[in-house]
Design an enzyme around this catalytic site. Sequence first.
Site, PDB file in Angstrom:
ATOM      1  N   ASP A  72      30.969 -25.017 -23.527  1.00  0.00           N
ATOM      2  CA  ASP A  72      32.000 -23.991 -23.390  1.00  0.00           C
ATOM      3  C   ASP A  72      31.388 -22.779 -22.686  1.00  0.00           C
ATOM      4  OD1 ASP A  72      30.401 -22.840 -25.379  1.00  0.00           O
ATOM      5  OD2 ASP A  72      31.704 -23.582 -26.970  1.00  0.00           O
ATOM      6  N   ASP A  74      31.070 -18.575 -22.452  1.00  0.00           N
ATOM      7  CA  ASP A  74      31.266 -17.308 -23.157  1.00  0.00           C
ATOM      8  C   ASP A  74      31.056 -16.151 -22.192  1.00  0.00           C
ATOM      9  OD1 ASP A  74      31.529 -18.521 -25.776  1.00  0.00           O
ATOM     10  OD2 ASP A  74      29.399 -18.968 -25.620  1.00  0.00           O
ATOM     11  N   ASP A 156      20.634 -14.403 -30.944  1.00  0.00           N
ATOM     12  CA  ASP A 156      19.662 -15.118 -31.775  1.00  0.00           C
ATOM     13  C   ASP A 156      18.372 -15.451 -31.030  1.00  0.00           C
ATOM     14  OD1 ASP A 156      21.106 -16.974 -30.301  1.00  0.00           O
ATOM     15  OD2 ASP A 156      21.745 -18.175 -32.008  1.00  0.00           O
TER      16      ASP A 156
END
Length: 459
Positions: A72, A74, A156
């Site tokens: 996907d 982002d 992260d």
Amino acid sequence: MLKKLFNPFRLSRLRKGPKQPTVLDAHEHRLSCADFSRNSANVAVRLQHAGFQAYLVGGCVRDALLGVTPKDFDVATSATPEEVRHEFRNSRIIGRRFKLAHVQFGREIIEVATFRSGHSQDDEGTDSDLSSHNASGRILRDNVYGSMEDDAQRRDFTMNALYFDVSNEKIYDYANGFTDIKNRLIRLIGDPEQRYLEDPVRMLRAIRFAAKLDFTLEPSTAEPIHRLAHLLHDIPAARLYEEVLKLFLSGHALRTYELLCEYNLFAPLFPGTAKALLKQPAYVDRLLRNAFKNTDKRISSERTVTPAFLFAALLWPALTVRAVSLQHDGMHPLPAMQEAANQVFLEQIHRVAVPKRFSIPTREIWDMQERLPRRAGKRADTLLAHPRFRAGYDFLLLRESSGEDTQGLGNWWSEYQDASDSQRREMISNLSSKSGAPRKRRRSKPRTSKPTHMDPGQP
Ligand code: ATP
Ligand code: MG
């Protein structure tokens, strides 16, 4: 315009001075806009034209650099979710813990997240609606907006903090992620222990990416995991369910399972199965490995996989241990199986909340294991027409491939499916002549011994 670029929402704490990113030109990273979905690139362009900063970010940049097709796309932007909503009629705002905008193009959803700051508890002030932590430092809400640099620092892993600019095809790298990708390293940004305390799910994400990308966890990122694995107990079961699906349905379930075990992360997710693994390591490990191997194979050949089958396999070892112990306490095999299924799910949903639309078919697959041996009369044909027959039969084969002795039941069903009507009649009559005609005898005493088709025994 200036107001939009410098987000008015809430400035993050004052810093010593902005950290300059490494800027990589197209000839260094070799990506172009064509590596990203047209819709995602268009969203970024439109936001830029409206005066905001907007970049493709995260997994799509990382995967594109590795030549992997992104799952996907982002977008990270200086626009607030409300401003994104205002810009795109086909968008909506979602989330509370982490508010963002979804822009929808047919079946494709582009996730647009506002730059956030990696704030500490000291910064929280009084506005708990924007951000909050619990006592151990876990982030409960994360809606404090910030600059692009802040946004990079709160991500992260270094490999997930690369920003691709569609207007000039440059990559902005704040955390040395490009080098880590080249060295195939997973490295947390900042102090690893603190980052895991803020969000223990990052431990699962580290494992998922290691399995998916065949990367290694850099030592200081790997080291705290064994110690902190128990923190997963505090994560809402609904969130862990989403993570578990990603862990096991991304085409690398087998490697993921190996790494979860290596890092002590399997037991907090599946406590009953982890106990069964200790009791019967060879059998349970083989069953899980075979289930994951099949799942990975199906995904790589683009066949469907249902979470119901996955959970049937993941929880079967816990189920059989329970069912056998209930039978030892004097319960009949069928109710023991039902009761064991109740208990296993009751325990499991506190950890990983399997929704009813999957737990019901999971239980049907298990019920099938009790029904498949009973084939006399018209039962075989009734079973064959059952909507859950195929999954039940596949599950039987999985059990056999893991060493369970079902006395050739899988073979019998394979032959029966391929047989003509007359052959089928013969197979059924052979069955009754072997075991005698179907009997309606009642047992006078509750059965306490283990039925072979339920108990994997010691293969
Ligand atoms: P994939 O989509 O392939 O699973 P991804 O890296 O895009 O991988 P997403 O869950 O889509 O993962 O998240 C998008 C980005 O958001 C990540 O790349 C990362 O920068 C950031 N992110 C996601 N989850 C976290 C988290 N728990 N803590 C910090 N940053 C996160
Ligand atoms: Mg993603």
